[in-house]
Design an enzyme around this catalytic site. Sequence first.
Site, PDB file in Angstrom:
ATOM      1  CG  ASP A 316      -5.519 -18.209  -5.802  1.00 13.78           C
ATOM      2  OD1 ASP A 316      -5.971 -18.779  -4.808  1.00 13.78           O
ATOM      3  OD2 ASP A 316      -4.550 -17.436  -5.788  1.00 13.78           O
ATOM      4  CG  ASP A 509      -1.185 -15.511  -6.823  1.00 12.90           C
ATOM      5  OD1 ASP A 509      -1.066 -16.736  -6.646  1.00 12.90           O
ATOM      6  OD2 ASP A 509      -1.283 -14.699  -5.896  1.00 12.90           O
ATOM      7  CG  ASP A 513      -1.970 -20.678  -6.808  1.00 18.27           C
ATOM      8  OD1 ASP A 513      -2.764 -19.840  -6.423  1.00 18.27           O
ATOM      9  OD2 ASP A 513      -1.056 -20.423  -7.611  1.00 18.27           O
TER      10      ASP A 513
HETATM   11  P1  ADP Z   1      -5.693 -17.442  -1.545  1.00 12.93           P
HETATM   12  O1  ADP Z   1      -6.365 -18.729  -1.786  1.00 12.93           O
HETATM   13  O2  ADP Z   1      -6.672 -16.361  -1.290  1.00 12.93           O
HETATM   14  O3  ADP Z   1      -4.681 -17.067  -2.576  1.00 12.93           O
HETATM   15  P2  ADP Z   1      -3.657 -18.514   0.251  1.00 12.93           P
HETATM   16  O4  ADP Z   1      -3.933 -19.951   0.077  1.00 12.93           O
HETATM   17  O5  ADP Z   1      -2.409 -17.962  -0.334  1.00 12.93           O
HETATM   18  O6  ADP Z   1      -4.899 -17.595  -0.170  1.00 12.93           O
HETATM   19  O7  ADP Z   1      -3.647 -18.197   1.797  1.00 12.93           O
HETATM   20  C1  ADP Z   1      -4.781 -18.519   2.566  1.00 12.93           C
HETATM   21  C2  ADP Z   1      -4.814 -17.769   3.849  1.00 12.93           C
HETATM   22  O8  ADP Z   1      -3.694 -18.119   4.647  1.00 12.93           O
HETATM   23  C3  ADP Z   1      -4.756 -16.276   3.708  1.00 12.93           C
HETATM   24  O9  ADP Z   1      -6.019 -15.700   3.517  1.00 12.93           O
HETATM   25  C4  ADP Z   1      -4.141 -15.866   5.035  1.00 12.93           C
HETATM   26  O10 ADP Z   1      -5.144 -15.791   6.021  1.00 12.93           O
HETATM   27  C5  ADP Z   1      -3.218 -17.005   5.367  1.00 12.93           C
HETATM   28  N1  ADP Z   1      -1.848 -16.734   4.931  1.00 12.93           N
HETATM   29  C6  ADP Z   1      -1.177 -17.343   3.942  1.00 12.93           C
HETATM   30  N2  ADP Z   1       0.068 -16.859   3.807  1.00 12.93           N
HETATM   31  C7  ADP Z   1       0.174 -15.874   4.725  1.00 12.93           C
HETATM   32  C8  ADP Z   1       1.202 -14.966   5.101  1.00 12.93           C
HETATM   33  N3  ADP Z   1       2.398 -14.947   4.484  1.00 12.93           N
HETATM   34  N4  ADP Z   1       0.959 -14.093   6.094  1.00 12.93           N
HETATM   35  C9  ADP Z   1      -0.220 -14.082   6.720  1.00 12.93           C
HETATM   36  N5  ADP Z   1      -1.226 -14.895   6.427  1.00 12.93           N
HETATM   37  C10 ADP Z   1      -1.061 -15.790   5.455  1.00 12.93           C
HETATM   38 MG    MG Z   2      -2.771 -17.414  -3.626  1.00 11.96          MG
END
Ligand code: ADP
Ligand code: MG
Length: 615
Positions: A316, A509, A513
């Site tokens: 991730d 993390d 996920d």
């Molecule tokens: P990653 O795969 O990088 O861990 P996530 O799946 O957790 O990312 O989130 C994907 C995207 O969704 C983030 O890059 C962000 O743009 C948006 N996002 C998710 N959760 C939040 C949040 N709490 N506040 C703002 N944006 C968010």
């Molecule tokens: Mg994440």
Amino acid sequence: MTRLQKKLLRIMLGGILFLVGIIIGADNQWIKFSVFFTGFIVVGGDIVLKAVKNILRGQVFDENFLMSVATIGAFIIGEYPEGLGVMLFYQVGEMFQSCAVNKSRKSIAGLMDIRPDFANVKRGDAFVKVDPDEVQIGDMIAVKAGEKIPLDGKVLEGNSMVDTSALTGESVPRQVLPGSDVLSGCINMNGLITVEVIKEYGESTVSKILDLVENAATKKAKTENFITKFARYYTPVVVVLAVLISIVPPLAAGAALSEWVYRGLTFLVISCPCALVISIPLSFFGGIGGASRRGILVKGGNYLEALTCAETVVFDKTGTLTKGTFNVQETCPVGMDGKKLLELAAYAENFSNHPISMSLKRACGEALDTARITDAEELPGHGVRAVVDGKAVLAGNARLMEKMNIPYYKGAPVGTVVHVAVNDAYAGYILIADEIKEDAPSAIRALKEAGIRKTVMLTGDSKAVGEKVANDLGLDLVYTELLPGGKVEKLEALLSQKSEKGKLVFVGDGINDAPVLARADVGIAMGGLGSDAAIEAADVVIMTDEPSKIPEAIKISKRTISIVKQNIVFSLGVKFAVLILAAVGAASMWAGVLADVGVTLIAVLNAARALNVKQ
Ligand code: ADP
Ligand code: MG
């Protein structure tokens, strides 16, 4: 008198009787028999009793049975010294062996010596010593220099260095100040600190880790199960062979019966599978203990075994390969000032523990008044929605704006962008940037060196950001702009592409996920420290946030498995060689028992090596 001392006394008594029996010589068979047989009962009575008990329980073929039949058989054919002597030897071996096993158990227990004995809790004006179990959330506890922190909490007063090495393997102490979070199991090194408890003992880090390590032994690796099955078939086969050796040659060729019965009995003595039965689980236990010393918690021998076959490693992005502490680069408000925009976003994010939320709250700087938030919802892969001061606030990525049909500014610079909308009207964006973790590039290189075929990154972040990170790190594949469900789909696809024996490892993390962690052959969670979701969903937990622990975990697992294999090959090899010697009459019962005890001891010592994990 301890059990060990009792055993020693019995062995000494039996030894004296053995000498007496030898000295009085062969004049009177009855006297000779009584002396040796008394010695036998003193030394080996418990073994015979155990064998009888097990037979009554339906478990006939175990080592107690083998030893009892062999030694009693020796008495029946008139080989009294052998009958007593072999049992004597066997018991001495058992004693050494249980010392060795105890010693490695203890050193594992020692490294797991993180269980706190007491907590100094504030009751009225004074502090009283109580059991950590009795402390409640919100209680204040004092931790003096040199004491273990008994429960997870937040520092209220004081300033000190804490040693986290028991949890993380990290030898550099960490400084804590009022406001810092502290974890149970760490040692407070110098100053007095007062801590407000935020988790009950049962929920605190130290209990979680202890449970995890204790339960690890119940999840058996394939090799371990194989050994159990093997012993089940092996022992009866050996008994049948021994019977055949004893009776076939005398019946068929008229050879001396006592000579062949002796060979058959020797065969039985040698066949004890002690070395395998003891050393294999011990090796796995050692490997798991050694890994936890380095801040890597493995939830079972099966995962250790799976790690050795890792072929694809999927990461991730946020919080795993990158630090997940975003810094605000730029605010671009519409119809308000930048500070107000940041404040609104922080309020909307207040109840989320996504790294982006944490960073915005930190950037806002002030303590948030939760009474101003009436409604809050997290939209995984998109952002958040909340009602702040009666206004509907949205904060998230471009996808969120599209989903809600809010026209937004598309010309924002490359980076992670959080768009904000108030009452369905666009209010501007906040540009935030993350950094790659220092050890991430070296971790990817080490994985390649360890023979990992494919390294992949899955992220919900934008294409531009995701591809830049993947390029900088030299990953083989990257998939961007994924929703949590999309991550599972990509993972399924990767699972179907790998070879049959190869395993897929997912590293995340633990925040949003968990489904992917659960779907992978081995799910590894980063930053187990403090994050409950991670400790529960994952098979392996990396206590420090370092990706470099992943190649290290693979290395430890390979080492453990190779020790296991050495033990199997070595003990079976020696066994078969001596068995053949016994069948042809070239090995006496003495040689048989010596070989068994020796092999077991060497195997146990070898197993203890799994615990020593070098830097
Ligand atoms: P990653 O795969 O990088 O861990 P996530 O799946 O957790 O990312 O989130 C994907 C995207 O969704 C983030 O890059 C962000 O743009 C948006 N996002 C998710 N959760 C939040 C949040 N709490 N506040 C703002 N944006 C968010
Ligand atoms: Mg994440």
